[in-house]
Scaffold this active site. Sequence first.
Site, PDB file in Angstrom:
ATOM      1  N   ASP A  37      67.456  59.414  36.471  1.00 36.23           N
ATOM      2  CA  ASP A  37      67.446  58.330  35.483  1.00 36.23           C
ATOM      3  C   ASP A  37      68.842  58.137  34.885  1.00 36.23           C
ATOM      4  OD1 ASP A  37      64.812  58.309  36.033  1.00 36.23           O
ATOM      5  OD2 ASP A  37      64.104  58.767  33.992  1.00 36.23           O
ATOM      6  N   GLU A  39      71.792  58.743  36.267  1.00 32.38           N
ATOM      7  CA  GLU A  39      72.684  58.048  37.206  1.00 32.38           C
ATOM      8  C   GLU A  39      72.363  56.555  37.257  1.00 32.38           C
ATOM      9  OE1 GLU A  39      73.537  60.829  40.948  1.00 32.38           O
ATOM     10  OE2 GLU A  39      71.548  61.138  40.116  1.00 32.38           O
ATOM     11  N   TYR A  40      71.036  56.268  37.192  1.00 30.69           N
ATOM     12  CA  TYR A  40      70.612  54.869  37.203  1.00 30.69           C
ATOM     13  C   TYR A  40      71.165  54.145  35.966  1.00 30.69           C
ATOM     14  CZ  TYR A  40      67.526  50.791  37.304  1.00 30.69           C
ATOM     15  OH  TYR A  40      67.033  49.503  37.328  1.00 30.69           O
ATOM     16  N   ASP A  41      71.014  54.800  34.810  1.00 30.97           N
ATOM     17  CA  ASP A  41      71.503  54.191  33.565  1.00 30.97           C
ATOM     18  C   ASP A  41      73.008  53.950  33.626  1.00 30.97           C
ATOM     19  OD1 ASP A  41      68.973  54.223  32.617  1.00 30.97           O
ATOM     20  OD2 ASP A  41      69.221  56.019  31.364  1.00 30.97           O
ATOM     21  N   SER A  86      40.580  31.090  45.796  1.00 29.96           N
ATOM     22  CA  SER A  86      39.885  32.286  45.348  1.00 29.96           C
ATOM     23  C   SER A  86      39.114  32.850  46.547  1.00 29.96           C
ATOM     24  CB  SER A  86      38.965  31.888  44.200  1.00 29.96           C
ATOM     25  OG  SER A  86      38.425  33.032  43.638  1.00 29.96           O
ATOM     26  N   LEU A  87      38.147  33.706  46.304  1.00 28.83           N
ATOM     27  CA  LEU A  87      37.447  34.328  47.414  1.00 28.83           C
ATOM     28  C   LEU A  87      35.941  34.243  47.241  1.00 28.83           C
ATOM     29  CD1 LEU A  87      39.397  37.699  47.757  1.00 28.83           C
ATOM     30  CD2 LEU A  87      39.416  35.805  49.380  1.00 28.83           C
ATOM     31  N   GLU A 118      41.843  45.685  51.487  1.00 23.39           N
ATOM     32  CA  GLU A 118      42.783  45.927  50.384  1.00 23.39           C
ATOM     33  C   GLU A 118      42.006  46.110  49.096  1.00 23.39           C
ATOM     34  OE1 GLU A 118      45.119  42.354  50.323  1.00 23.39           O
ATOM     35  OE2 GLU A 118      45.540  42.494  52.465  1.00 23.39           O
ATOM     36  N   LYS A 120      40.889  45.202  45.479  1.00 27.38           N
ATOM     37  CA  LYS A 120      40.878  43.956  44.715  1.00 27.38           C
ATOM     38  C   LYS A 120      41.300  44.314  43.296  1.00 27.38           C
ATOM     39  CE  LYS A 120      37.767  40.126  43.535  1.00 27.38           C
ATOM     40  NZ  LYS A 120      38.562  39.773  42.419  1.00 27.38           N
ATOM     41  N   ASP A 122      42.152  44.169  39.562  1.00 27.05           N
ATOM     42  CA  ASP A 122      41.597  43.380  38.471  1.00 27.05           C
ATOM     43  C   ASP A 122      42.724  42.997  37.515  1.00 27.05           C
ATOM     44  OD1 ASP A 122      39.819  42.090  36.929  1.00 27.05           O
ATOM     45  OD2 ASP A 122      38.827  43.876  36.138  1.00 27.05           O
ATOM     46  N   GLU A 179      49.140  40.226  42.400  1.00 27.11           N
ATOM     47  CA  GLU A 179      48.297  40.414  41.230  1.00 27.11           C
ATOM     48  C   GLU A 179      49.087  41.238  40.221  1.00 27.11           C
ATOM     49  OE1 GLU A 179      45.652  38.782  41.802  1.00 27.11           O
ATOM     50  OE2 GLU A 179      44.143  39.390  40.331  1.00 27.11           O
ATOM     51  N   TYR A 231      50.086  40.553  48.132  1.00 25.88           N
ATOM     52  CA  TYR A 231      49.161  40.601  49.263  1.00 25.88           C
ATOM     53  C   TYR A 231      49.088  39.321  50.085  1.00 25.88           C
ATOM     54  CZ  TYR A 231      46.401  38.492  45.542  1.00 25.88           C
ATOM     55  OH  TYR A 231      45.982  37.711  44.508  1.00 25.88           O
ATOM     56  N   LYS A 324      32.477  43.052  45.815  1.00 20.46           N
ATOM     57  CA  LYS A 324      32.595  43.438  44.408  1.00 20.46           C
ATOM     58  C   LYS A 324      31.833  44.720  44.117  1.00 20.46           C
ATOM     59  CE  LYS A 324      33.950  39.264  42.395  1.00 20.46           C
ATOM     60  NZ  LYS A 324      33.931  38.678  41.102  1.00 20.46           N
ATOM     61  N   CYS A 418      23.733  54.410   1.550  1.00 23.99           N
ATOM     62  CA  CYS A 418      22.909  54.652   2.734  1.00 23.99           C
ATOM     63  C   CYS A 418      21.776  53.629   2.782  1.00 23.99           C
ATOM     64  CB  CYS A 418      22.339  56.059   2.701  1.00 23.99           C
ATOM     65  SG  CYS A 418      21.181  56.348   4.043  1.00 23.99           S
ATOM     66  N   CYS A 421      18.346  55.713   2.120  1.00 20.74           N
ATOM     67  CA  CYS A 421      17.993  56.402   0.876  1.00 20.74           C
ATOM     68  C   CYS A 421      18.869  55.944  -0.287  1.00 20.74           C
ATOM     69  CB  CYS A 421      18.095  57.914   1.062  1.00 20.74           C
ATOM     70  SG  CYS A 421      19.791  58.465   1.335  1.00 20.74           S
ATOM     71  N   CYS A 436      26.091  60.036   5.030  1.00 18.28           N
ATOM     72  CA  CYS A 436      25.113  60.059   3.949  1.00 18.28           C
ATOM     73  C   CYS A 436      24.957  61.537   3.597  1.00 18.28           C
ATOM     74  CB  CYS A 436      23.780  59.481   4.424  1.00 18.28           C
ATOM     75  SG  CYS A 436      22.482  59.797   3.226  1.00 18.28           S
ATOM     76  N   CYS A 441      17.638  62.709   3.623  1.00 19.58           N
ATOM     77  CA  CYS A 441      17.626  61.278   3.951  1.00 19.58           C
ATOM     78  C   CYS A 441      16.615  60.994   5.067  1.00 19.58           C
ATOM     79  CB  CYS A 441      19.017  60.819   4.395  1.00 19.58           C
ATOM     80  SG  CYS A 441      19.024  59.103   4.938  1.00 19.58           S
TER      81      CYS A 441
HETATM   82  S1  IVH Z   1      43.232  37.412  48.496  1.00 18.69           S
HETATM   83  C1  IVH Z   1      43.028  33.094  49.669  1.00 18.69           C
HETATM   84  N1  IVH Z   1      43.697  39.935  47.968  1.00 18.69           N
HETATM   85  O1  IVH Z   1      40.892  38.401  43.399  1.00 18.69           O
HETATM   86  C2  IVH Z   1      43.399  34.466  49.237  1.00 18.69           C
HETATM   87  N2  IVH Z   1      42.956  38.533  46.203  1.00 18.69           N
HETATM   88  O2  IVH Z   1      38.223  36.945  43.458  1.00 18.69           O
HETATM   89  C3  IVH Z   1      42.616  34.872  48.091  1.00 18.69           C
HETATM   90  N3  IVH Z   1      42.757  39.659  44.043  1.00 18.69           N
HETATM   91  O3  IVH Z   1      41.912  35.127  42.908  1.00 18.69           O
HETATM   92  C4  IVH Z   1      43.083  36.059  47.416  1.00 18.69           C
HETATM   93  N4  IVH Z   1      43.436  41.627  44.718  1.00 18.69           N
HETATM   94  O4  IVH Z   1      43.431  36.963  41.990  1.00 18.69           O
HETATM   95  C5  IVH Z   1      43.292  38.748  47.481  1.00 18.69           C
HETATM   96  N5  IVH Z   1      44.179  42.166  47.642  1.00 18.69           N
HETATM   97  C6  IVH Z   1      43.791  40.991  47.146  1.00 18.69           C
HETATM   98  C7  IVH Z   1      43.451  40.806  45.794  1.00 18.69           C
HETATM   99  C8  IVH Z   1      43.022  39.562  45.367  1.00 18.69           C
HETATM  100  C9  IVH Z   1      43.019  40.924  43.684  1.00 18.69           C
HETATM  101  C10 IVH Z   1      42.243  38.620  43.132  1.00 18.69           C
HETATM  102  C11 IVH Z   1      42.914  37.295  43.251  1.00 18.69           C
HETATM  103  C12 IVH Z   1      41.824  36.327  43.589  1.00 18.69           C
HETATM  104  C13 IVH Z   1      40.589  37.050  43.190  1.00 18.69           C
HETATM  105  C14 IVH Z   1      39.417  36.595  44.043  1.00 18.69           C
END
Ligand code: IVH
Length: 677
Positions: A37, A39-41, A86-87, A118, A120, A122, A179, A231, A324, A418, A421, A436, A441
């Site tokens: 760290d 050296e980085y600084d 989305s998915l 992969e 997912k 959150d 993400e 991703y 999910k 309380c 009581c 209490c 009680c």
């Molecule tokens: S692929 C068309 N890969 O999950 C490609 N999504 O419910 C769609 N998410 O809106 C996304 N990890 O925000 C993909 N490894 C991953 C992900 C990922 C998280 C999120 C992403 C997407 C939501 C879908």
Amino acid sequence: MPATHDQSPAERAAELREQINLHSYRYHVLDDPIISDGEYDALINELRAIETDHPDLVTPDSPTQRVGAQPASEFVKVRHAQPILSLAAAFDAAGVRAWYERIGKLIPAGAPVAFTVEPKIDGLTVVLTYEDGKLIQGATRGDGVIGEDITVNARTVKSIPLALLPGAPYPRRIAVRGEAYMPIDAFEKMNAAQLSAGERTYANPRNFAAGSLRQLDPRLTANRPLRVFCYAIIEWGAGPDGPDAPATQWQLLQTLKAIGFPVSDLSRRFESLDEVIAYIESYNDKRDTLNFEIDGMVIKLDDLRLSEQLGSVGNGPRGALAVKFPAREATTILKEVLVKVGRTGAITPNAVLEPVQLGGITISKATLHNFDDIARKDIRIGDRVIIKRAGDVIPYVAGPVVAARTGAECVIQPPVNCPYCDTALIRREGEVAVYCPNDECPGRLDRAIEHFVGRGAMDIEGLGTKIVAQLIDAELIGDVADLYALNKEDLLELDGFAEKKAQKLLDAIAASKQQTLDRVVFGLGIQHVGGVAAGALAAWYGSIDALLAATPDQLTGIDGVGPIIAESIVGWAGRASTRDLLTKLRQAGVNPSQEPRRAVVPVEGPFAGKTFVITGALSQSREEIAAWIEARGGKVSESVSKKTSYVVVGDAPGASKVTKATTLNIPMIGEDELRAL
Ligand code: IVH
């Protein structure tokens, strides 16, 4: 590499940037630094010094710029190069197979199929655009077509490369999807820091990450420990002579990694759906061991051209599927806060919720920890709240959804006395809980349960003080009704329980469902209601529901029930906690009833020997008026006959009753006259 004498400041600055970017990548992306760290600084400080002397040399992609630019007044809108989809989601292996069956029909026969899997993450989607290897834009997903420009904030996130690495050929322009998230340990630390600084806390890492990335002041974002995993590639602008885009998702991930993007090392490539499913299922349990929240896994067809050909349905590509995990969070409305007195007298607030499904169970109650926590999180009655539950953990209210407020929510006031009581509550030095201090009680959970299972009440053999304490401490029971939900596994986890003893206790608990009404009424521990009064009440009313509807006047008309008992019963009957408990008991099978004797028990009173008929609407329900008459020794009958003493006439009376009364010459009186009798 140290500076050489013949280098210009511009050359040295460029060299330092390259070195720092590389070390930053090793540190924040690979988690594998090769310098200390310190050296980085030193490198950063040297670069900063050059930039201070030569402000014209400062570039937006300089690692010194990660501290955050000046605050903005609003976010500029940006249009994405292509819709940020989305998915589609599945929730189990059957859903995965159904997905593959659907798309299998569209895949040319005999084509070898592989998948990447992969995590997912959150978090929230970010789209990062680079030109000539330099980060030029960071954007949120927005509505998928138009997002918000958060470039200055993105620059402060250390795992987002400011400049790409030449680890693989990359195109002149590239937009990458990832993400952004906050690691769990950092989330907990940040929330604690926010708390002590009197700032708002967040219910989960996702909300914290979102709140951090959408900060108008990037200097604040810079202090938030955000990270990203990338991703997908949204745009590959290579031109005719540029490098080819990756042909498979697996190659895509390797390319992203090689040019400096953080890619999850939990990603895998498989050639069979069975392996895919097995891998995903293995994360059902493993998710708890990760330092970031995942809400599922994503399956993608490895062949990106094939995926492209399959197109989209709804707002997701056919070639990918989110699997999910059971949710650990849900939102619902906080209807009420009930206060309980624990075994030690500790007062705990409990949330009564609009029922919501979470992790396979319906949740209508959750703990609220303590009143300090309620105030700190600013949880209000009427709020939409976030409920959390991980695995076997008891559901709790994590916080309000402030954005969903209507203004009709009520601040929750901590009790001073309380609720059971009325003793003044105390706070012990250094503790958040209030207590209490009254050992007697009636609200105390252990006492309530000991009383309920005792000889004169449900008479459950084998449930002594020690076991009651064990059950409460293991949080297996929170009220008497929970006894009926105990199972053998619960008991076997307690000290001193083996198969035989557990079964014996369960049998005794089950047998107690047959106890008579008087014992149940006594067992409920209504203040001042002893065995004798319980017997009289049971005989009079015949069921708990009838007792709940009792009025003070009616109650005091019963032998052995005075005004103090009556008041206590009416107070008890009016509490939401009573109704909840009775519902639970009924559902558990504790619902004794017997023939009510009230009609035949002779009672002394002004109406003794008199029969009344009620017709039309009065100020109270028919039952209430009837009870009031009965409490004074009178009888209430359905039809008018020669034996009727009075017909009590309200609004919109029945014509036949009035006619009959007139014919038989029976006095008709109004409610006021009745009361005056
Ligand atoms: S692929 C068309 N890969 O999950 C490609 N999504 O419910 C769609 N998410 O809106 C996304 N990890 O925000 C993909 N490894 C991953 C992900 C990922 C998280 C999120 C992403 C997407 C939501 C879908």
